[in-house]
Enzyme design. Structure first.
Site, PDB file in Angstrom:
ATOM      1  N   GLY A  64     -24.580   0.967  15.305  1.00 38.01           N
ATOM      2  CA  GLY A  64     -25.728   0.070  15.312  1.00 38.01           C
ATOM      3  C   GLY A  64     -25.900  -0.789  14.077  1.00 38.01           C
ATOM      4  N   TRP A  66     -24.484  -3.654  13.232  1.00 38.71           N
ATOM      5  CA  TRP A  66     -24.632  -5.090  13.529  1.00 38.71           C
ATOM      6  C   TRP A  66     -26.032  -5.356  14.074  1.00 38.71           C
ATOM      7  CZ3 TRP A  66     -19.871  -8.242  15.581  1.00 38.71           C
ATOM      8  CH2 TRP A  66     -18.835  -8.155  14.647  1.00 38.71           C
ATOM      9  N   ASP A  84     -23.241   0.123  24.419  1.00 38.97           N
ATOM     10  CA  ASP A  84     -22.065   0.867  23.944  1.00 38.97           C
ATOM     11  C   ASP A  84     -21.818   2.056  24.863  1.00 38.97           C
ATOM     12  OD1 ASP A  84     -20.531   0.809  20.943  1.00 38.97           O
ATOM     13  OD2 ASP A  84     -20.202   2.577  22.197  1.00 38.97           O
ATOM     14  N   ASP A 100     -20.753   1.430  30.002  1.00 36.71           N
ATOM     15  CA  ASP A 100     -19.436   0.812  29.863  1.00 36.71           C
ATOM     16  C   ASP A 100     -19.553  -0.664  30.241  1.00 36.71           C
ATOM     17  OD1 ASP A 100     -16.833  -0.047  30.111  1.00 36.71           O
ATOM     18  OD2 ASP A 100     -16.139   1.772  31.119  1.00 36.71           O
ATOM     19  N   ASP A 125     -17.874  -6.426  19.031  1.00 36.24           N
ATOM     20  CA  ASP A 125     -17.070  -5.670  18.061  1.00 36.24           C
ATOM     21  C   ASP A 125     -16.374  -4.533  18.816  1.00 36.24           C
ATOM     22  OD1 ASP A 125     -16.159  -5.269  15.456  1.00 36.24           O
ATOM     23  OD2 ASP A 125     -17.834  -3.970  14.889  1.00 36.24           O
ATOM     24  N   LYS A 165     -14.198  -9.517  17.961  1.00 37.27           N
ATOM     25  CA  LYS A 165     -13.146  -8.861  17.171  1.00 37.27           C
ATOM     26  C   LYS A 165     -11.838  -8.884  17.955  1.00 37.27           C
ATOM     27  CE  LYS A 165     -13.371  -4.296  16.385  1.00 37.27           C
ATOM     28  NZ  LYS A 165     -13.720  -3.627  15.145  1.00 37.27           N
TER      29      LYS A 165
END
Ligand code: SAM
Length: 225
Positions: A64, A66, A84, A100, A125, A165
């Protein structure tokens, strides 16, 4: 050397790096949940992504940090929607789903939260669990990136941005080409907190191309039908 001995050696090397890493220490002092906070802070310092009043979607958000940076930079004005696979301790100003992102239920959750509103910033990310087979891991990672890009193209505002990312190597140039088709500007960022030996970099797309943002309207229409 047996597998177990190798694992133990690399495990202790990781632990040594972790406890001596200045960003790990700094994160503890600054109250961030992980050193990843400094990657977003660094990119935000350069690109000024976060402003009060925004709607931000954070994909692969746990633990957490970010989200913490987003809430701070937005001065608690605006919305952060976070997803997440792993559970994430609650944070004021953040609506989160343990789920998911590749499952339709995650998209339904986001669509219900957003209704017909658009998003200013999509952050991803996400990184899948490593199998150790490089080609498989890269392929899985880029599947996640492509899904995140699809989501960004459907929901971003015309002046919105997408930060994702990626890992340089197989699949990188293909994905960068997809980003270039989708955004007016695409930049590569390697924040200081990203380890030199890692092939990790971030791609930042700004100003989605008009033609793509039309996808949002059909996505919203189908949700409303
Ligand atoms: N940005 C986060 C922070 O600042 O705390 C760190 C993110 S961590 C590097 C990557 C995360 O991606 C992991 O928590 C992992 O569970 C998540 N992830 C991987 N695959 C996912 C998926 N399919 N759906 C949702 N999250 C996923």
């Amino acid at each position: 050397m047996g597998q177990k001995a190798k694992r133990t050696k690399s495990g202790s090397a990781w632990m040594h790096e972790h406890v001596t890493d200045p960003y790990v220490k700094k994160a503890q002092l600054d109250g961030y949940r992980s050193r990843a906070a400094y990657k977003l802070l660094d990119i935000d310092k350069r690109d000024q992504l976060l402003r009060p009043g925004m709607t931000v979607v954070d994909l692969g958000a746990a633990p957490g940090s970010w989200c913490q940076v987003a809430v701070q930079k937005m001065k608690k004005q605006g919305r952060v929607l976070a997803i997440d696979l792993l559970p994430m301790a609650q944070l004021p100003g953040v609506e989160s789903l343990e789920g998911d992102f590749t499952e339709p239920s995650a998209l339904v959750w986001l669509e219900e939260k957003l209704k017909s509103g658009r998003v200013d910033l999509v952050l991803s990310d996400m990184a899948p669990n490593i199998s150790g087979v490089m080609l498989t891991d890269q392929a899985r990672h880029y599947e996640l990136c492509e899904l995140a890009l699809d989501f960004a193209m459907a929901w971003l505002k015309p002046d919105g941005a997408f930060l994702v990312k990626v890992f340089q190597g197989v699949g990188f140039e293909d994905f960068r080409a997809q980003m270039r088709l989708a955004f007016k500007q695409v930049h590569i960022r390697k924040p200081e907190a990203s380890r030199d030996r890692s092939t990790e970099v971030y791609l930042l797309g700004r100003n989605p191309l008009e033609i793509e943002s039309a996808a949002h309207d059909s996505a919203v229409t189908s949700l409303q039908e």
